[in-house]
Structure formats: structure tokens, C-alpha cells
Motif scaffolding. Structure first.
Motif, PDB file in Angstrom:
ATOM      1  N   LEU A  25       0.828  -1.239  -0.089  1.00  0.00           N
ATOM      2  CA  LEU A  25      -0.039  -0.060   0.034  1.00  0.00           C
ATOM      3  C   LEU A  25       0.859   1.200   0.025  1.00  0.00           C
ATOM      4  O   LEU A  25       0.517   2.134  -0.630  1.00  0.00           O
ATOM      5  N   GLY A  26       2.042   1.109   0.800  1.00  0.00           N
ATOM      6  CA  GLY A  26       2.800   2.460   0.873  1.00  0.00           C
ATOM      7  C   GLY A  26       3.517   2.686  -0.600  1.00  0.00           C
ATOM      8  O   GLY A  26       3.630   3.665  -0.877  1.00  0.00           O
ATOM      9  N   ALA A  27       3.906   1.553  -1.308  1.00  0.00           N
ATOM     10  CA  ALA A  27       4.569   1.742  -2.542  1.00  0.00           C
ATOM     11  C   ALA A  27       3.392   2.171  -3.449  1.00  0.00           C
ATOM     12  O   ALA A  27       3.755   3.269  -4.430  1.00  0.00           O
ATOM     13  N   GLN A  28       2.116   1.826  -3.537  1.00  0.00           N
ATOM     14  CA  GLN A  28       1.012   2.247  -4.342  1.00  0.00           C
ATOM     15  C   GLN A  28       0.962   4.042  -4.007  1.00  0.00           C
ATOM     16  O   GLN A  28       0.863   4.629  -4.840  1.00  0.00           O
ATOM     17  N   ASP A  32       1.493   7.225  -6.492  1.00  0.00           N
ATOM     18  CA  ASP A  32       0.424   8.002  -6.684  1.00  0.00           C
ATOM     19  C   ASP A  32       0.543   9.493  -6.145  1.00  0.00           C
ATOM     20  O   ASP A  32       0.242  10.560  -6.963  1.00  0.00           O
ATOM     21  N   TYR A  33       1.314   9.646  -5.160  1.00  0.00           N
ATOM     22  CA  TYR A  33       1.617  10.915  -4.807  1.00  0.00           C
ATOM     23  C   TYR A  33       3.206  11.626  -4.952  1.00  0.00           C
ATOM     24  O   TYR A  33       3.309  12.756  -4.550  1.00  0.00           O
ATOM     25  N   SER A  34       3.606  10.845  -5.966  1.00  0.00           N
ATOM     26  CA  SER A  34       5.138  11.520  -6.204  1.00  0.00           C
ATOM     27  C   SER A  34       5.296  12.788  -6.633  1.00  0.00           C
ATOM     28  O   SER A  34       6.019  13.457  -6.524  1.00  0.00           O
ATOM     29  N   HIS A  35       4.276  13.317  -7.405  1.00  0.00           N
ATOM     30  CA  HIS A  35       3.993  14.622  -8.013  1.00  0.00           C
ATOM     31  C   HIS A  35       3.161  15.593  -7.284  1.00  0.00           C
ATOM     32  O   HIS A  35       3.025  16.599  -7.667  1.00  0.00           O
ATOM     33  N   MET A  36       2.854  15.225  -6.083  1.00  0.00           N
ATOM     34  CA  MET A  36       2.008  16.042  -5.229  1.00  0.00           C
ATOM     35  C   MET A  36       2.715  16.447  -4.111  1.00  0.00           C
ATOM     36  O   MET A  36       3.435  16.071  -3.440  1.00  0.00           O
ATOM     37  N   SER A  37       2.479  17.743  -3.690  1.00  0.00           N
ATOM     38  CA  SER A  37       3.044  18.388  -2.501  1.00  0.00           C
ATOM     39  C   SER A  37       2.009  18.489  -1.353  1.00  0.00           C
ATOM     40  O   SER A  37       0.948  18.139  -1.651  1.00  0.00           O
ATOM     41  N   ILE A  59       5.930   5.080   3.460  1.00  0.00           N
ATOM     42  CA  ILE A  59       5.690   6.513   2.582  1.00  0.00           C
ATOM     43  C   ILE A  59       6.644   7.181   2.510  1.00  0.00           C
ATOM     44  O   ILE A  59       7.374   7.764   3.605  1.00  0.00           O
ATOM     45  N   HIS A  60       7.438   7.534   1.362  1.00  0.00           N
ATOM     46  CA  HIS A  60       8.724   8.021   1.275  1.00  0.00           C
ATOM     47  C   HIS A  60       8.328   9.616   0.592  1.00  0.00           C
ATOM     48  O   HIS A  60       9.372  10.402   0.467  1.00  0.00           O
ATOM     49  N   VAL A  61       7.069   9.912   0.371  1.00  0.00           N
ATOM     50  CA  VAL A  61       6.747  11.250  -0.120  1.00  0.00           C
ATOM     51  C   VAL A  61       6.601  12.228   1.165  1.00  0.00           C
ATOM     52  O   VAL A  61       6.120  11.555   2.226  1.00  0.00           O
ATOM     53  N   PRO A  62       7.302  13.158   1.268  1.00  0.00           N
ATOM     54  CA  PRO A  62       7.201  14.131   2.408  1.00  0.00           C
ATOM     55  C   PRO A  62       5.815  14.530   2.877  1.00  0.00           C
ATOM     56  O   PRO A  62       4.825  14.519   1.967  1.00  0.00           O
ATOM     57  N   TYR A 147      -7.578   3.113  -1.468  1.00  0.00           N
ATOM     58  CA  TYR A 147      -6.631   2.078  -0.942  1.00  0.00           C
ATOM     59  C   TYR A 147      -7.333   1.127  -0.065  1.00  0.00           C
ATOM     60  O   TYR A 147      -7.502   1.755   1.115  1.00  0.00           O
ATOM     61  N   VAL A 148      -7.389  -0.145  -0.309  1.00  0.00           N
ATOM     62  CA  VAL A 148      -8.036  -1.108   0.688  1.00  0.00           C
ATOM     63  C   VAL A 148      -6.931  -2.293   1.016  1.00  0.00           C
ATOM     64  O   VAL A 148      -6.352  -2.808  -0.004  1.00  0.00           O
ATOM     65  N   GLY A 149      -6.461  -2.590   2.061  1.00  0.00           N
ATOM     66  CA  GLY A 149      -5.629  -3.665   2.590  1.00  0.00           C
ATOM     67  C   GLY A 149      -6.271  -5.145   2.267  1.00  0.00           C
ATOM     68  O   GLY A 149      -5.697  -5.647   1.557  1.00  0.00           O
ATOM     69  N   PHE A 150      -7.378  -5.151   3.100  1.00  0.00           N
ATOM     70  CA  PHE A 150      -8.143  -6.525   2.745  1.00  0.00           C
ATOM     71  C   PHE A 150      -9.628  -6.486   2.885  1.00  0.00           C
ATOM     72  O   PHE A 150     -10.150  -5.741   3.755  1.00  0.00           O
ATOM     73  N   GLU A 151     -10.153  -7.098   2.206  1.00  0.00           N
ATOM     74  CA  GLU A 151     -11.744  -7.201   2.211  1.00  0.00           C
ATOM     75  C   GLU A 151     -11.959  -8.426   3.084  1.00  0.00           C
ATOM     76  O   GLU A 151     -11.271  -9.620   2.640  1.00  0.00           O
ATOM     77  N   ILE A 152     -12.621  -8.263   3.784  1.00  0.00           N
ATOM     78  CA  ILE A 152     -12.841  -9.544   4.912  1.00  0.00           C
ATOM     79  C   ILE A 152     -14.306  -9.799   4.974  1.00  0.00           C
ATOM     80  O   ILE A 152     -15.261  -8.939   4.581  1.00  0.00           O
ATOM     81  N   PRO A 153     -14.727 -10.956   5.535  1.00  0.00           N
ATOM     82  CA  PRO A 153     -16.133 -11.382   5.552  1.00  0.00           C
ATOM     83  C   PRO A 153     -16.811 -10.542   6.851  1.00  0.00           C
ATOM     84  O   PRO A 153     -16.313  -9.949   7.687  1.00  0.00           O
TER      85      PRO A 153
END
Ligand code: IMP
Ligand code: MG
Length: 185
Positions: A25-28, A32-37, A59-62, A147-153
């Protein structure tokens, strides 16, 4: 010594699976935010705390963080009351900023729909939602979850930030509670 073991029906998501998904999720989010401040992560207390602290390490974006506390349950209840209350609001202006809500679980969607409306009224540049867990079969309000980690019952779960009657938020995995079990009974 009290143990959570008698309450566990099954471990739904173990620690390794949880951590691997959070890293993804962090990578995603980084992509997605690499060009956003001016990214602000808004963590929903208390359940989102463990998720936030692990997620932000990937998350490596500031970014900045802040917290809100919202309740929609009556005390001890396991169903949303449908009435949402703000117990703690942000202490900063969010106008023109890129907001990412970090939430533990979306159940009926009532809480997030309310929060989303509230924050959109403050004119952010963007608003997205990141939820570790989602119970799609329980949804009453259709809200976009980016962004969803897991769908659960449809099971009541605890651990990794989520509580069983306010206890066991510290567990590193997500467990389903045995039906009818209460931590203080
Ligand atoms: P909603 O408004 O029905 O979507 O409820 C969302 C809130 O209810 C979440 O942020 C959690 O705090 C809580 N919640 C929903 N399902 C569970 C669960 O299975 N375990 C623990 N808390 C839950
Ligand atoms: Mg919550």
C-alpha cells in the motif's frame, strides 16, 4: 493473567501477511503522490494508530500527520449507532492540501461518509481514503475507498489497532472473535 486466546475464533490475517500488504500500500501511495506536495495523513483514532505508524514508514513522499477521533458506537456496542460524533478535530487548516484518511476498517461506511463530507467542506486540494480492512457485505453507504488492505467477511474482528471492548489493540494480527464473546464478561 487475562488472555485473548479464548476469544479467538480464527486468525484472519497473520502478522507477515499484514505487513507485506501494508508495504505494498505504501508503494502504491508513493507512486500516486510522487508529483503532489503537501500530503497530510489523517489518522482516525483509535483503531487506525498501528496502521498509520506502520504505513507511514513505507511512505517516502514528504508528509505530515494529524489525528481525529470519531465515534459512531454506543458504549460496548458492536454495531454503528448511525450517529457520528467528532470527539477530536484537526488542529490545522486543510484548505488546499492533499488529504489521505487512514482508517482501520470500513464497515457500514457511515463513519467515513460523514468524515469525508466534513473534510470536503474544508476545501482540500484532494481527498482520498486508505482503509486497512473493508467489510463490503455490510456497506450501507457507498463511499469510494482508494486504497484497501483486505476485504474481509462479516465477522467482528480485533487486533492490530481494533479493539475487543477496548482491549487487545496491541496484537500484531487480525483475529475474528467467537460469536457472543465479550472481553469483560
Ligand atoms: P462504520 O461507520 O459502520 O463503517 O464503522 C466504522 C467503525 O466501526 C470503524 O472505524 C471501527 O472503529 C468500528 N468497527 C467496525 N467493524 C469493526 C470490527 O469488526 N472490529 C472492531 N471495530 C469495528
Ligand atoms: Mg475506527
Amino acid at each position: 493473567m487475562h488472555s485473548y486466546l479464548p476469544f479467538i475464533e480464527e486468525i484472519l490475517i497473520d502478522e507477515e501477511t499484514l505487513q507485506a500488504r501494508i508495504e505494498a500500500l505504501g508503494a502504491q501511495i508513493n507512486a500516486d503522490y510522487s508529483h503532489m506536495s503537501d500530503l497530510l495523513l489523517i489518522c482516525v483514532l483509535k483503531g487506525g494508530v498501528l496502521f498509520l505508524t506502520d504505513l507511514m514508514r513505507h511512505i517516502h513522499v514528504p508528509h505530515a500527520i494529524d489525528f481525529m477521533a470519531i465515534s459512531s458506537y454506543g458504549p460496548g456496542a458492536r454495531e454503528s449507532s448511525g450517529i457520528v460524533r467528532i470527539d477530536l478535530d484537526l488542529r490545522q487548516n486543510v484548505e488546499g492540501r492533499n488529504l489521505l484518511i487512514v482508517e482501520d476498517i470500513v464497515d457500514t461506511g457511515t463513519t467515513l461518509a460523514y468524515l469525508r463530507r466534513l473534510l470536503l467542506a474544508r476545501n482540500p486540494a484532494s481527498l482520498r481514503i486508505c482503509a486497512l480492512l473493508s467489510k463490503p457485505s455490510r456497506r450501507l453507504t457507498d463511499i469510494p475507498i482508494d486504497y484497501v488492505g483486505f476485504e474481509i467477511p462479516d465477522k467482528f474482528v480485533f487486533g492490530y489497532g481494533l479493539d475487543l471492548d477496548e482491549l487487545y489493540r496491541n496484537l500484531p494480527f487480525i483475529a475474528a472473535v467467537k460469536p457472543g464473546m465479550y472481553a469483560h464478561s
